[in-house]
Design an enzyme around this catalytic site. Structure first.
Site, PDB file in Angstrom:
ATOM      1  N   ASP A   1      -7.909   5.329 -25.218  1.00 54.63           N
ATOM      2  CA  ASP A   1      -8.186   5.136 -23.798  1.00 54.63           C
ATOM      3  C   ASP A   1      -7.936   6.411 -23.011  1.00 54.63           C
ATOM      4  O   ASP A   1      -7.008   7.164 -23.314  1.00 54.63           O
ATOM      5  CB  ASP A   1      -7.260   4.058 -23.215  1.00 54.63           C
ATOM      6  CG  ASP A   1      -7.771   2.654 -23.469  1.00 54.63           C
ATOM      7  OD1 ASP A   1      -8.958   2.514 -23.819  1.00 54.63           O
ATOM      8  OD2 ASP A   1      -6.975   1.721 -23.301  1.00 54.63           O
TER       9      ASP A   1
ATOM     10  N   PRO B   1       0.798  -1.231   0.000  1.00 56.75           N
ATOM     11  CA  PRO B   1       0.000   0.000   0.000  1.00 56.75           C
ATOM     12  C   PRO B   1       0.831   1.282   0.000  1.00 56.75           C
ATOM     13  O   PRO B   1       0.345   2.331  -0.403  1.00 56.75           O
ATOM     14  CB  PRO B   1      -0.853  -0.110   1.274  1.00 56.75           C
ATOM     15  CG  PRO B   1      -0.367  -1.283   2.025  1.00 56.75           C
ATOM     16  CD  PRO B   1       0.482  -2.113   1.127  1.00 56.75           C
TER      17      PRO B   1
ATOM     18  N   GLU C   1       0.126  -9.106   8.131  1.00 54.87           N
ATOM     19  CA  GLU C   1       0.603  -7.747   8.432  1.00 54.87           C
ATOM     20  C   GLU C   1       1.632  -7.274   7.405  1.00 54.87           C
ATOM     21  O   GLU C   1       2.196  -6.191   7.544  1.00 54.87           O
ATOM     22  CB  GLU C   1       1.235  -7.699   9.830  1.00 54.87           C
ATOM     23  CG  GLU C   1       0.236  -7.880  10.963  1.00 54.87           C
ATOM     24  CD  GLU C   1      -0.888  -6.846  10.941  1.00 54.87           C
ATOM     25  OE1 GLU C   1      -0.600  -5.656  10.746  1.00 54.87           O
ATOM     26  OE2 GLU C   1      -2.055  -7.250  11.113  1.00 54.87           O
TER      27      GLU C   1
ATOM     28  N   ARG D   1      -2.778  -5.503 -21.256  1.00 51.62           N
ATOM     29  CA  ARG D   1      -3.496  -4.964 -22.421  1.00 51.62           C
ATOM     30  C   ARG D   1      -2.623  -4.034 -23.256  1.00 51.62           C
ATOM     31  O   ARG D   1      -2.972  -3.673 -24.373  1.00 51.62           O
ATOM     32  CB  ARG D   1      -4.824  -4.329 -22.023  1.00 51.62           C
ATOM     33  CG  ARG D   1      -4.756  -3.147 -21.115  1.00 51.62           C
ATOM     34  CD  ARG D   1      -6.125  -2.876 -20.495  1.00 51.62           C
ATOM     35  NE  ARG D   1      -7.182  -2.687 -21.481  1.00 51.62           N
ATOM     36  CZ  ARG D   1      -7.380  -1.574 -22.174  1.00 51.62           C
ATOM     37  NH1 ARG D   1      -6.577  -0.542 -21.989  1.00 51.62           N
ATOM     38  NH2 ARG D   1      -8.345  -1.484 -23.054  1.00 51.62           N
TER      39      ARG D   1
HETATM   40  N1  SAM Z   1       0.000  -3.661   7.735  1.00 50.40           N
HETATM   41  C1  SAM Z   1       0.202  -3.363   6.357  1.00 50.40           C
HETATM   42  C2  SAM Z   1       0.291  -1.868   6.144  1.00 50.40           C
HETATM   43  O1  SAM Z   1      -0.376  -1.143   6.824  1.00 50.40           O
HETATM   44  O2  SAM Z   1       0.983  -1.464   5.195  1.00 50.40           O
HETATM   45  C3  SAM Z   1      -0.957  -3.884   5.547  1.00 50.40           C
HETATM   46  C4  SAM Z   1      -0.800  -5.260   5.110  1.00 50.40           C
HETATM   47  S1  SAM Z   1      -2.142  -5.754   4.070  1.00 50.40           S
HETATM   48  C5  SAM Z   1      -3.338  -6.274   5.234  1.00 50.40           C
HETATM   49  C6  SAM Z   1      -1.553  -7.248   3.383  1.00 50.40           C
HETATM   50  C7  SAM Z   1      -1.007  -7.155   2.009  1.00 50.40           C
HETATM   51  O3  SAM Z   1      -2.006  -6.682   1.109  1.00 50.40           O
HETATM   52  C8  SAM Z   1       0.148  -6.230   1.792  1.00 50.40           C
HETATM   53  O4  SAM Z   1       1.373  -6.817   2.185  1.00 50.40           O
HETATM   54  C9  SAM Z   1       0.099  -5.993   0.286  1.00 50.40           C
HETATM   55  O5  SAM Z   1       0.705  -7.061  -0.414  1.00 50.40           O
HETATM   56  C10 SAM Z   1      -1.401  -6.041   0.019  1.00 50.40           C
HETATM   57  N2  SAM Z   1      -2.020  -4.716  -0.143  1.00 50.40           N
HETATM   58  C11 SAM Z   1      -2.947  -4.180   0.666  1.00 50.40           C
HETATM   59  N3  SAM Z   1      -3.332  -2.982   0.233  1.00 50.40           N
HETATM   60  C12 SAM Z   1      -2.647  -2.741  -0.922  1.00 50.40           C
HETATM   61  C13 SAM Z   1      -2.614  -1.661  -1.849  1.00 50.40           C
HETATM   62  N4  SAM Z   1      -3.354  -0.586  -1.676  1.00 50.40           N
HETATM   63  N5  SAM Z   1      -1.796  -1.769  -2.922  1.00 50.40           N
HETATM   64  C14 SAM Z   1      -1.033  -2.864  -3.098  1.00 50.40           C
HETATM   65  N6  SAM Z   1      -1.010  -3.914  -2.235  1.00 50.40           N
HETATM   66  C15 SAM Z   1      -1.810  -3.861  -1.160  1.00 50.40           C
END
Ligand code: SAM
Length: 224
Positions: free
Chosen positions: A167, A87, A114, A152
């Site tokens: 697009d 994220p 996590e 794509r």
């Molecule tokens: N505790 C982490 C944090 O706050 O950054 C969140 C972990 S999340 C529950 C579990 C996994 O979901 C992450 O390791 C990532 O691979 C994925 N993930 C969650 N949100 C994402 C986003 N907005 N973009 C990309 N991957 C995401």
């Protein structure tokens, strides 16, 4: 182009990519998509991929060993960068999709719980990518978003290459409203200009509409 995804839920990918444009790209051999089960790279009876965080705190963290071993097993088949879905990563947008589409392949790591032991990020990953400022429960849906946007753009995947240039985000004057038959439905009509057959006017109307969608209507109107 080859996509290798490392995940604890490899079964999620088939249903999403069998139908549609990407599925046809796979059938035609333009794209390869391999979803690898992270648990296949564990060495214990329980196939455990997670462990408690050092320093304490809630939840579990994905262990480094299975991720390193998974990437090492894929590497001989895929020379592309290792992309970690996270994220906090760089935002996924059309520019990044185009940049990634020029790679021979991508190895995509999906987190869960996590997150992933940070040594994966520092010693293995080439880049971290986010699909938006919100937290999902796993990296699989983000990986699917990335794969779809990149696939794509692989030449030949979208049948008519002109549709890519039309697009939204491909250029400032693309992404206009589209209509098809019937010309009137439940009292809702189609803009008269689209039925006029006047291609110069249609082009101008589309440019204006796209500019409005891009939030640059005022700028465009001043220009014309
Ligand atoms: N505790 C982490 C944090 O706050 O950054 C969140 C972990 S999340 C529950 C579990 C996994 O979901 C992450 O390791 C990532 O691979 C994925 N993930 C969650 N949100 C994402 C986003 N907005 N973009 C990309 N991957 C995401």
């Amino acid at each position: 182009m080859r996509f290798d995804v490392i995940t604890i839920f490899p079964g999620m990918f088939g249903a999403v990519f069998e139908p549609g444009v990407v599925g046809r790209g796979i059938e035609r051999g333009l794209i390869e998509l391999h979803a690898h089960d992270l648990r296949d790279h564990t060495h214990d009876r329980h196939r455990q991929v997670d462990d408690m965080p050092f320093g304490g705190g809630p939840g579990m963290v994905i262990k480094p060993e299975p991720v390193f071993e998974a990437v090492e097993s894929i590497r001989p088949h895929n020379p592309g960068p290792v992309v970690l879905m996270e994220p906090w990563g760089e935002p996924m947008d059309q520019r990044l999709a185009a940049e990634l589409a020029s790679e021979p392949g991508l190895i995509i790591v999906c987190g869960r719980y996590e997150g992933i032991d940070d040594r994966v990020r520092t010693a293995l990953a080439t880049r971290e990518v986010s699909i938006g400022d919100y937290v999902l429960s796993g990296g699989e849906i983000p990986a699917m978003v990335l794969i779809d946007a990149v696939a794509r753009l692989v030449p030949g995947v979208v049948g008519d290459p002109e549709s890519l240039t039309q697009d939204t985000f491909s250029n400032e004057s693309a992404g206009w409203p589209q209509f098809t038959r019937p010309a009137e439905y439940r009292g809702l009509g189609v803009p008269e200009v689209l039925l006029s057959g006047d291609h110069a006017r249609i082009r101008q109307w589309r440019r204006q509409q796209a500019a409005a969608r891009h939030g640059s209507q005022t700028k465009e109107l001043k220009k014309s």
